[in-house]
Enzyme design. Structure first.
Site, PDB file in Angstrom:
ATOM      1  N   ARG A 231       0.871  -1.183   0.000  1.00 38.61           N
ATOM      2  CA  ARG A 231       0.000   0.000   0.000  1.00 38.61           C
ATOM      3  C   ARG A 231       0.901   1.224   0.000  1.00 38.61           C
ATOM      4  NH1 ARG A 231      -2.660   4.133   0.167  1.00 38.61           N
ATOM      5  NH2 ARG A 231      -4.823   4.328   0.876  1.00 38.61           N
ATOM      6  N   GLU A 239     -10.902   5.324  -5.933  1.00 33.20           N
ATOM      7  CA  GLU A 239     -11.298   3.933  -6.151  1.00 33.20           C
ATOM      8  C   GLU A 239     -11.669   3.740  -7.615  1.00 33.20           C
ATOM      9  OE1 GLU A 239     -11.012   1.662  -3.860  1.00 33.20           O
ATOM     10  OE2 GLU A 239     -10.480   3.081  -2.263  1.00 33.20           O
ATOM     11  N   ARG A 273      -1.391  -5.518   4.387  1.00 34.64           N
ATOM     12  CA  ARG A 273      -0.519  -4.959   3.347  1.00 34.64           C
ATOM     13  C   ARG A 273       0.661  -4.219   3.984  1.00 34.64           C
ATOM     14  NH1 ARG A 273      -5.104  -1.663   0.094  1.00 34.64           N
ATOM     15  NH2 ARG A 273      -5.287  -0.837   2.224  1.00 34.64           N
TER      16      ARG A 273
END
Length: 341
Positions: A231, A239, A273
């Site tokens: 990330r 998004e 992540r």
């Protein structure tokens, strides 16, 4: 001597042409009509430089885009062919090709530079962002560990701020951490493949994948690599369903595709992540995303002033998502979806 030099140059550009440009049977004039699709402009320019080395002729239609004479244009192509040959590696993206043209022909009047770039559908000077170069020389505060990835597959880019990378387990940090069951599965898979029992080999590889590893072919060699989901630290991209979500994903893909990355990991998020800074050929990836207006500075989790500065610069230029007067923030968008709004 001149003939020898011409042969050397021609061979270099012929190789480049072969790598970058395969003319279509339906259209053998590619490069002479102001292409705009991403890498076609780069390929068309490579083709025309190759053609210039053979014929000393510049594209016929170029004069519709520039004001200088054919003789002057020929001088441009001579300089560009020389600069292209010396560049290591040669330009592969429209941005790289545009920068080479601008730097090589920096003494030209603005109209000619912009006309030449427009002819090939390459980015104009005002659309290019100035980037810092070079990763930190010393360990930044809070750094937990560093990763050096194998070449990234374009399919590994989930969106504008998340990618999956693989690290060779021969790396010192990884070598001692490979689970024994994974080591055993790798050996058994190799034996199954030697016996041509590919069904069993596939079953074993699935076990390896389920454990967070993968056997990847690299330069005619099979290597065991560990999977990391990264990330990007300090930014939040739109998004996929949001405006500019696909553009952000495409830009990140363009930056990292087939590149080996340096990842500085500082944390792990609630999804498992690794949260980190990514550097690609010395370029700070988060800087690119912010300056192109394809991400927000995630101020709630990152207070670095340079990230805030890069976002403000993109806002002022109204580039990317900042072309809209009041773009929706992705964290608010996600909150609304969670609450069913």
């Amino acid at each position: 001597m001149v003939s020898s030099m011409r042969n050397v140059m021609g061979n270099a550009l012929r190789f480049l042409y072969g790598q970058c440009f395969q003319p279509s049977a339906a259209d053998d004039s590619l490069g002479h009509h102001g292409v705009t699709t991403d890498n076609l402009g780069v390929s068309a320019l490579a083709h025309d430089l190759y053609n210039f080395e053979i014929t000393s002729q510049v594209p016929q239609r170029l004069s519709q885009h520039v004001v200088s004479t054919k003789k002057t244009q020929a001088n441009w192509y001579k300089k560009l062919a020389n600069a292209w040959r010396k560049s290591k590696p040669p330009p592969k993206t429209p941005e790289e090709a545009s920068r080479l043209v601008i730097q090589t022909l920096k003494k030209l009047q603005k109209a000619d530079v912009e006309g030449l770039l427009a002819f090939y559908g390459l980015p104009l000077p005002q659309t290019l962002v100035e980037l810092s170069h070079g990763a930190p020389q010393s360990d930044p505060a809070g750094l937990k560990f560093e990763l050096h990835t194998i070449a990234v597959d374009a399919k590994a880019v989930a969106d504008g701020d998340t990618i999956t990378v693989y690290v060779n387990t021969s790396d010192t940090r990884e070598l001692s951490n490979v689970p024994r069951k994974v080591q055993a599965a790798v050996v058994q898979r190799s034996e199954a493949r030697a016996q041509r029992n590919y069904e069993r080999a596939d079953e074993l590889h699935q076990q390896i994948i389920d454990s967070g590893y993968r056997v990847i072919p690299v330069q005619n060699e099979q290597i065991l690599a560990r999977k990391y989901r990264i990330r990007l630290r300090g930014i939040d991209a739109p998004e996929g369903e949001m405006p500019y979500g696909q553009e952000a994903k495409e830009e990140l893909t363009k930056i990292v595709d087939n590149k080996c990355l340096r990842v500085l990991v500082f944390d792990e998020d609630r999804y498992g992540r690794s949260v980190g800074d990514i550097y690609c050929n010395g370029i700070f990836v988060q800087e690119v995303m912010l300056k192109k207006g394809l991400a927000w500075h995630y101020k709630a989790y990152d207070k670095r002033p340079e990230l805030d500065k890069w976002e403000r610069e993109a806002r002022a230029k109204q580039v990317g998502l900042w072309a809209a007067p009041n773009p929706e923030m992705p964290w608010e968008w996600r909150k609304d979806r969670r609450e069913g709004r």
